[in-house]
Write an enzyme that holds these catalytic residues in place. Structure first.
Site, short mmCIF file in Angstrom:
data_model
loop_
_atom_site.label_atom_id
_atom_site.label_comp_id
_atom_site.label_asym_id
_atom_site.label_seq_id
_atom_site.Cartn_x
_atom_site.Cartn_y
_atom_site.Cartn_z
N TYR A 38 8.58 13.67 5.28
CA TYR A 38 9.12 12.32 5.37
C TYR A 38 10.18 12.29 6.46
O TYR A 38 11.28 12.79 6.29
CB TYR A 38 9.71 11.87 4.04
CG TYR A 38 8.73 11.81 2.88
CD1 TYR A 38 7.37 11.74 3.10
CD2 TYR A 38 9.18 11.82 1.58
CE1 TYR A 38 6.47 11.68 2.05
CE2 TYR A 38 8.30 11.76 0.51
CZ TYR A 38 6.95 11.69 0.75
OH TYR A 38 6.06 11.65 -0.31
N HIS A 104 1.94 19.78 -1.19
CA HIS A 104 1.68 18.38 -0.86
C HIS A 104 0.19 18.07 -0.79
O HIS A 104 -0.24 16.96 -1.12
CB HIS A 104 2.35 18.02 0.47
CG HIS A 104 2.82 16.62 0.55
ND1 HIS A 104 3.85 16.20 1.35
CD2 HIS A 104 2.41 15.49 -0.08
CE1 HIS A 104 4.05 14.91 1.22
NE2 HIS A 104 3.18 14.45 0.35
N PRO A 199 3.80 3.55 -8.00
CA PRO A 199 3.58 2.81 -9.25
C PRO A 199 3.66 1.30 -9.10
O PRO A 199 3.22 0.57 -9.99
CB PRO A 199 4.71 3.32 -10.15
CG PRO A 199 5.80 3.69 -9.19
CD PRO A 199 5.10 4.26 -8.00
N LEU A 200 4.22 0.85 -7.96
CA LEU A 200 4.32 -0.59 -7.72
C LEU A 200 3.37 -1.04 -6.62
O LEU A 200 3.57 -2.08 -5.99
CB LEU A 200 5.77 -0.96 -7.38
CG LEU A 200 6.76 -0.69 -8.51
CD1 LEU A 200 8.19 -1.01 -8.07
CD2 LEU A 200 6.41 -1.48 -9.76
N GLY A 201 2.33 -0.24 -6.37
CA GLY A 201 1.31 -0.64 -5.40
C GLY A 201 1.86 -0.90 -4.02
O GLY A 201 1.55 -1.94 -3.42
N GLY A 203 4.63 -1.85 -3.18
CA GLY A 203 5.45 -3.06 -3.20
C GLY A 203 4.71 -4.30 -3.64
O GLY A 203 5.33 -5.31 -3.99
#
Length: 311
Positions: A38, A104, A199-201, A203
């Site tokens: 990242y 990863h 988990p929130l797609g 955004g």
């Protein structure tokens, strides 16, 4: 990840990110999940500034085994690379030990047993406390031209014989449920933790994105088939369903409902939502106090399958 890589660069501000992590820790969130790729590297450096002050408040998770090139993301699971990567992560994170070290992605050119054996040596050396594997994002990586592979259940069984798998990280959300059919049952049967990535797609499930997106050119969602104007409009019934459930719980938000649904999938399931601004981890943490009813769960399970290919 959104603080340093893959999302809109104009929103990646160091001081704002520091405030966001502090806000998460203040709310009792303990898992800080990062990776050396990242940035690359800048996300670990950012967290190192936090850990220098608040190491006792955090469970530190990072990853190795992917390299960012000019055109492609490539896997590198060679033992010598993983050893060097661990030492470099320890320096950047300003910590003496990594709580969870994750592969990863398996390297198709290296037997996974060799990669896993090298990581087990890091535990024996006291540099790492536990090991995990990631299966998140392989489809997105293929779109970028990389040759990357998710660990198969057979591979997980093989490495489990070498050293215990403490966690598997893979995408799981209301609009992406493939892990319910394979990876999650494998983890449940063995008492292995499941880190629910995205988990929130990306955004979308927050309900704050509008069809058309308006994403910056360097934002991966600008090229994502599920984030075209057409597909974002087509998937609005999913967000509408989350809103209906949220409305039955006072001031709850669609994002909180999406996270609360994940928490009903098993006590070992831990959502890993990304955040760039300090109010998001505060709202995310409140999802742990949201108790969904049987009616809520039936309605969420009946939501339509997300439209738009990942490939």
């Amino acid at each position: 990840m959104p603080m340093s890589w893959a999302y809109s660069s104009s929103e990646q501000r160091g001081e704002s990110s520091l405030r966001t992590v502090h806000a998460a820790l203040d709310e009792g969130t303990t898992l800080l999940d990062t990776a050396d790729m990242y940035g690359p590297f800048t996300n670990e450096l950012l967290l190192g500034r936090i850990l220098r002050q608040r190491r006792q408040d955090a469970f530190v998770s990072t990853k190795a085994g992917l390299l960012v090139g000019e055109q492609h993301i490539v896997a590198n699971g060679r033992p010598e690379h993983l050893r060097r990567a661990c030492d470099a992560s320890l320096r950047r994170l300003q910590t003496e030990v990594i709580d969870l070290y994750q592969l990863h992605r398996p390297d198709p050119e290296v037997p996974i047993e060799e990669s896993w054996g090298a990581m087990a040596e890091l535990v024996a050396a006291g540099k790492v406390r536990a090991l995990g594997l990631c299966a998140v994002g392989a489809r997105a990586s293929r779109r970028a031209g990389a040759s990357l592979h998710q660990p198969t259940l057979a591979q997980l069984d093989r490495v489990q014989q070498i050293f215990p798998v403490s966690s598997v990280q893979a995408e799981l959300s209301v609009w992406s449920r493939e892990a319910l059919e394979g990876l999650l049952p494998w983890c449940t049967a063995r008492g292995v933790g499941f880190l629910a990535a995205m988990p929130l797609g990306n955004g979308y499930l927050t309900g704050t994105l509008t069809p058309g997106g308006g994403f910056e050119p360097d934002d991966v969602r600008a090229r994502h088939p599920r984030f075209t104007a057409e597909m974002m409009a087509a998937n609005q019934p999913i967000v509408a369903g989350l809103r209906r459930v949220a409305a039955r719980h006072g001031d709850a938000t669609p994002a909180q409902v999406a996270l609360a649904w994940l928490l009903t999938q098993g006590r070992h399931v831990v959502p890993v939502p990304g955040a760039k601004k300090a109010h998001w981890p505060v709202q995310n943490a409140a999802a742990a106090k949201l108790t969904l009813t049987a009616e809520d769960l039936v309605e969420i399970d009946a939501l339509p399958v997300a439209q738009g290919s990942w490939d």
